[in-house]
Design a protein around this motif. Structure first.
Motif, PDB file in Angstrom:
ATOM      1  N   ASP A 124       9.985   5.150  -1.632  1.00  0.00           N
ATOM      2  CA  ASP A 124      10.776   6.177  -0.887  1.00  0.00           C
ATOM      3  C   ASP A 124       9.980   6.517   0.233  1.00  0.00           C
ATOM      4  OD1 ASP A 124      14.198   5.498  -1.944  1.00  0.00           O
ATOM      5  OD2 ASP A 124      12.856   7.452  -3.398  1.00  0.00           O
ATOM      6  N   GLN A 125       9.023   6.302   0.710  1.00  0.00           N
ATOM      7  CA  GLN A 125       8.228   6.916   2.236  1.00  0.00           C
ATOM      8  C   GLN A 125       8.687   5.861   2.781  1.00  0.00           C
ATOM      9  OE1 GLN A 125       6.447   9.360   2.949  1.00  0.00           O
ATOM     10  NE2 GLN A 125       7.609  10.039   0.691  1.00  0.00           N
ATOM     11  N   TYR A 126       8.601   6.561   4.593  1.00  0.00           N
ATOM     12  CA  TYR A 126       8.132   5.839   5.413  1.00  0.00           C
ATOM     13  C   TYR A 126       7.476   6.279   6.439  1.00  0.00           C
ATOM     14  CZ  TYR A 126      10.402   3.081   9.543  1.00  0.00           C
ATOM     15  OH  TYR A 126      10.670   1.961   9.915  1.00  0.00           O
ATOM     16  N   PRO A 127       6.356   6.210   6.937  1.00  0.00           N
ATOM     17  CA  PRO A 127       5.706   4.415   6.446  1.00  0.00           C
ATOM     18  C   PRO A 127       5.199   4.478   5.234  1.00  0.00           C
ATOM     19  CG  PRO A 127       4.337   5.684   7.808  1.00  0.00           C
ATOM     20  CD  PRO A 127       5.848   6.605   8.198  1.00  0.00           C
ATOM     21  N   GLY A 128       5.544   3.107   4.952  1.00  0.00           N
ATOM     22  CA  GLY A 128       5.290   2.978   3.177  1.00  0.00           C
ATOM     23  C   GLY A 128       3.876   3.092   3.333  1.00  0.00           C
ATOM     24  N   ILE A 129       3.210   3.294   1.832  1.00  0.00           N
ATOM     25  CA  ILE A 129       2.080   4.220   1.601  1.00  0.00           C
ATOM     26  C   ILE A 129       0.854   3.516   0.620  1.00  0.00           C
ATOM     27  CG2 ILE A 129       0.516   6.224   0.731  1.00  0.00           C
ATOM     28  CD1 ILE A 129       2.651   7.698   1.860  1.00  0.00           C
ATOM     29  N   THR A 130      -0.338   2.779   1.924  1.00  0.00           N
ATOM     30  CA  THR A 130      -1.034   2.489   1.076  1.00  0.00           C
ATOM     31  C   THR A 130      -1.414   2.876  -0.234  1.00  0.00           C
ATOM     32  OG1 THR A 130      -1.805   0.972   3.018  1.00  0.00           O
ATOM     33  CG2 THR A 130      -3.314   0.986   0.732  1.00  0.00           C
ATOM     34  N   THR A 131      -1.441   2.287  -1.437  1.00  0.00           N
ATOM     35  CA  THR A 131      -2.023   2.746  -2.774  1.00  0.00           C
ATOM     36  C   THR A 131      -2.416   1.529  -3.704  1.00  0.00           C
ATOM     37  OG1 THR A 131      -1.600   4.039  -4.547  1.00  0.00           O
ATOM     38  CG2 THR A 131       0.543   2.685  -3.695  1.00  0.00           C
ATOM     39  N   VAL A 132      -3.122   1.845  -5.006  1.00  0.00           N
ATOM     40  CA  VAL A 132      -3.349   1.447  -6.024  1.00  0.00           C
ATOM     41  C   VAL A 132      -2.304   0.934  -7.357  1.00  0.00           C
ATOM     42  CG1 VAL A 132      -5.365   0.849  -7.765  1.00  0.00           C
ATOM     43  CG2 VAL A 132      -5.981   1.216  -5.655  1.00  0.00           C
ATOM     44  N   PRO A 172      -4.177  -3.392  -5.368  1.00  0.00           N
ATOM     45  CA  PRO A 172      -4.479  -2.271  -3.958  1.00  0.00           C
ATOM     46  C   PRO A 172      -2.884  -2.910  -3.654  1.00  0.00           C
ATOM     47  CG  PRO A 172      -6.393  -3.347  -4.474  1.00  0.00           C
ATOM     48  CD  PRO A 172      -5.921  -4.636  -5.578  1.00  0.00           C
ATOM     49  N   ILE A 173      -2.133  -2.240  -3.433  1.00  0.00           N
ATOM     50  CA  ILE A 173      -1.504  -2.511  -2.533  1.00  0.00           C
ATOM     51  C   ILE A 173      -1.335  -2.361  -1.114  1.00  0.00           C
ATOM     52  CG2 ILE A 173       1.128  -2.834  -1.971  1.00  0.00           C
ATOM     53  CD1 ILE A 173       0.744  -4.007  -4.498  1.00  0.00           C
ATOM     54  N   LEU A 174      -1.750  -3.245   0.101  1.00  0.00           N
ATOM     55  CA  LEU A 174      -1.602  -2.536   1.549  1.00  0.00           C
ATOM     56  C   LEU A 174      -0.679  -2.531   2.090  1.00  0.00           C
ATOM     57  CD1 LEU A 174      -5.053  -3.734   2.918  1.00  0.00           C
ATOM     58  CD2 LEU A 174      -4.350  -2.033   0.902  1.00  0.00           C
ATOM     59  N   ARG A 175       0.067  -1.052   2.953  1.00  0.00           N
ATOM     60  CA  ARG A 175       1.655  -1.023   3.459  1.00  0.00           C
ATOM     61  C   ARG A 175       0.924  -0.021   5.168  1.00  0.00           C
ATOM     62  NH1 ARG A 175       2.815   1.814  -1.867  1.00  0.00           N
ATOM     63  NH2 ARG A 175       3.847  -0.145  -3.153  1.00  0.00           N
TER      64      ARG A 175
END
Lengths: 368, 368
Positions: free
Chosen positions: A318-326, A357-360
Motif C-alpha cells: 500500500d505504499q505509493y510510490p512503491g518501495i524497492t525491497t528484498v 530483490p524487487i525494484l520499484r
DNA sequence: CTGAAAGCGCTTACAG
DNA sequence: CTGAAAGCGCTTACAG
C-alpha cells in the motif's frame, strides 16, 4: 476455568424460560461419565473417543460416541497431556506480534499447524531478551512439543538462551529458529548477506552510484549481515557508501538515522546534476520510518532521494510510490518452520531461503 | 515433549569439554526429586516453590529453593492445571493475525496479561465460522480460564457459537468479546454507529456534500452499523449518498467496490466544478484497497476523490497522503479486555469505546 | 509448620 | 476386543 470436584452431573443443558435462564449443569463431563452412560469401561471409552491402535467393536464405539455427544463431553487436554507426556502444543516466540514481519510469520505458522491438532501458544517479547527466556521457560512448563523462535537476536543473549534451549531439547523438545540460526538448531535460515548483495547488484545495474546504509544495532546479527552483504557487493564494484549509520532496528531507528543523514547534508534536495543518494535500510519498517522523515522535510522519492528496504512486508503493497525491497516469503517461512517441527524426522532440518530483490518506484532513476 | 517415565535422574547438567558436549541429563526433574534432594516432603516442596497460603519455615524454604535451582526444576504446568483445576491459560481468537487490526489487539492482549502469569493461546480463524467454533472447543479442552473473541461476526454463526460459549461459561470459563458484543457477554464494545456518525458530521462540517459508502457483507454487524450510522447522520443533514455498495469486509472488497464506483462513473477525474465525492469505507483495510484501485486509474486523492476509513490501524501512519479515519485505541482495547478477564469480579463487565474522527489529507477540500 | 494420602482426568501396558 | 489398575506430576484438605 474451575471445575468443582465433588458433585454429580445432573444434566448438561440450559433451560430458557422467558428472560430467565436456569443453569442446570454443574460441572464438566468426564470420560468416566461417558463410559458409565455407555455401559463400558473407561479404557474402552478412551480408545473410542481419543484414538488408539486398539479399535473397539463398531457397535460399542457407536454407543460411546452417542453418550459423549449426548453429555457434551470434551476431553481434558491437560489430563491427556499428563497421561501421554505430550501436550499437543507449539510455542511461538516473536519480538512484536503487531509488527507485520512477525504477524505474517505467525499466520504462516498457524496455517502450518492446521490439521495437526496442535495448538499455538504465543509470546510477544517486545524485544526484551529476558522476556524471551521467560517465554521459553513458560513453554517448557507447559511441556510444549516444540518451540518456534522468530526474529534476529543479539550475540549476548545467546548464551542464556542457548542454555535453556539446550535443556529443553534434552527433554525431547524440538526447536526451530526463523531468521538467524542458533548453533545446532534447525529451522528456516534467511540468507541475509547474499540477498542484500543481490539487491546491491540490481541497484548498481540500474545505474545507482551513490549509497548510504542505515543499519541496526551491532548485536543484531541480521542487521549486520544485511549491511555487510550490501556493502561487500558495492566494494566489489569499487563503489564506496557515502555513509553507513547504525541505530535501532525499528521504524523509529530508520526515522532518526534519516534525520541525521539530512542534518549532515548527505541527503538533501536534488540539484538535477547528481544522481540522488540511494539509501538502503536494512528492513522495511526502518525504510518506512526513513520515509516519514523525508516527507516531513518535503523531500521527494525518488527524485531527491532513493530508498530501499528489506523483507517485503505486506504493508509495502500500500505504499505509493512503491518501495524497492528484498522479498522474503514471510508466510511461507512461518508455515515451513511449523512443518519442520511437525516432521519428527526433521528435527535438525535447516532450510535456507534467499530473498529476491524487487525494484520499484522508490529507486527509479530519471536520467540514465 | 516426551519424558521417559522409568529412569533415574543422574544429574542435570552439561559438561563442555572443548568442542565435545557430554549430556548427562536424562529426564525432566519432578517435584518429588527436589523434595528428596532437600530432605522434605513433596507437599512442603510444593508450598515453597509453587505458592500457597501455608508458608514453610524460611530455613526449609532456602533448602528447597537451592535444590530446585541445582536440579533445574520446572513445574509441569499440565499437572498443576489438573490439580488446581485452572490452567493459567487465556485463549485469543482472531480472524486473521496478519491483519493489523487484529495484531494490534493481540499485542494489547498480550500486554494486558503480562505479570498475571497467564499464557496466551492463539487461534487465527481466517474468517471461517466453523474454525472459530473449533477454536473455542479446543480452548475448552485446554481448560483455558478465559476466551477473548475479537472481530465482528455474522448473525448466522451466532447460534452455534453462542451455544458452545454458553457451555463454556457454565463450566466457569470467562468470555470477553472485542468489537461486536454477544448477548450476556462482557468485553469491549465498539460504538460503531455513533462513531461513524461523528465522522459524517465532521466531513459535512468540512464542506463535503457528495458521498459514497463502501460497506461489508450484510451479516457483518460491524459493517452494517458503521454504514448505517454514517448514512443516518447524512440524512439528518438532508444529504443523500450517491451510492451505497456492499461487498467484502476486506482489502479486496474495497478494491472491487471502488472499481465498480469508477465503472459506473460515480467516481472519476475531477472537473474542477464539482466537489469530489467522498468515499467512506467501513474499515481502513478496505480504504487501502479502494486507494489501490484509484491509483491504478491515475485518480488522485483528494483532488479527484476523497476517501475515509475506520479503525486507524498502525499502517495508516505510513500513508501519504494521510487517510481520514475514525481512531480506535486498538492496543488499549486488547489490553483492557484482557484486564477485564483477569478481574474476576468483572466477568460481566462491558466497556464501550467510541472512535474519534481524524480528518487528514485524503478528505481535504481545496475550495471552500 | 510439616507430612501422608487422596484426588485431578486421562492413557496404556498388562491380563483376561 | 475389553477391563482393572497403575501411573502421569502436581495440589490440598486433613491430621499431627
Amino acid at each position: 476455568m474451575r471445575f468443582p470436584r465433588y458433585c454429580l452431573v445432573i444434566k448438561v443443558s440450559t433451560v430458557t424460560v422467558s428472560a430467565v435462564r436456569v443453569d442446570l449443569s454443574l460441572m464438566a463431563v468426564r470420560l468416566a461419565d461417558v463410559a458409565k452412560a455407555a455401559g463400558v469401561s473407561q479404557a474402552t471409552a478412551s480408545r473410542v473417543l481419543n484414538g488408539s491402535d486398539r479399535r473397539p467393536k463398531e457397535e460399542v464405539a457407536v454407543r460411546v460416541r452417542a453418550a459423549a455427544e449426548k453429555l457434551g463431553y470434551f476431553p481434558n487436554a491437560q489430563a491427556q497431556a499428563l497421561a501421554r507426556s505430550s501436550a499437543g502444543l507449539v510455542g511461538l516466540i516473536v519480538h512484536d506480534i503487531a509488527d507485520p514481519y512477525f504477524s505474517s510469520i505467525a499466520r504462516g505458522a498457524q496455517r502450518g499447524l492446521e490439521g495437526s491438532g496442535k495448538q499455538l501458544m504465543l509470546a510477544s517479547t517486545e524485544r526484551v531478551a529476558q522476556a524471551e527466556i521467560e517465554a521459553v521457560r513458560s513453554f517448557m512448563s507447559y511441556r510444549t512439543d516444540a518451540i518456534l523462535l522468530a526474529g534476529s537476536r543479539g550475540f549476548d543473549d545467546d548464551v542464556l538462551l542457548q542454555k535453556v534451549l539446550t535443556t529443553y531439547r534434552e527433554n525431547g523438545g524440538q526447536v526451530a529458529m526463523i531468521g538467524q540460526p542458533l548453533p545446532n538448531t534447525g529451522g528456516v535460515h534467511i540468507a541475509n548477506a547474499v540477498s542484500a548483495a543481490a539487491l546491491a547488484r540490481e541497484l548498481l545495474g540500474a545505474g545507482h552510484r551513490r549509497f548510504a546504509v542505515l543499519s541496526g544495532e551491532a548485536q543484531v546479527t541480521t542487521a549486520v549481515q544485511r549491511a555487510e552483504g550490501f556493502l561487500g557487493q558495492l566494494s566489489g564494484a569499487e563503489v564506496d557508501a557515502d555513509a553507513v549509520l547504525q541505530g535501532s532496528f525499528t521504524r523509529e531507528g530508520g526515522y532518526r538515522m534519516m534525520r541525521e543523514l539530512m542534518n549532515t547534508g548527505i541527503v538533501g534536495p536534488g540539484d538535477g546534476d547528481h544522481k540522488p543518494v540511494c539509501v538502503f535500510c536494512v528492513n522495511d519498517v526502518m525504510a518506512l520510518g526513513a520515509l516519514a522523515a523525508l516527507r516531513e522535510e518535503g523531500l521527494s522519492v525518488p527524485q531527491d532521494v532513493c530508498i530501499a528496504g528489506f523483507d517485503d512486508i505486506p504493508t509495502l503493497a500500500d505504499q505509493y510510490p512503491g518501495i524497492t525491497t528484498v522479498r522474503l516469503p514471510l508466510e511461507d517461512i512461518g508455515r515451513t518452520s511449523a512443518e519442520i517441527l511437525l516432521d519428527q524426522a526433521g528435527a535438525e532440518r535447516r532450510i535456507t531461503v534467499e530473498g529476491i530483490p524487487i525494484l520499484r518506484e522508490s529507486t527509479r532513476l530519471s536520467r540514465a
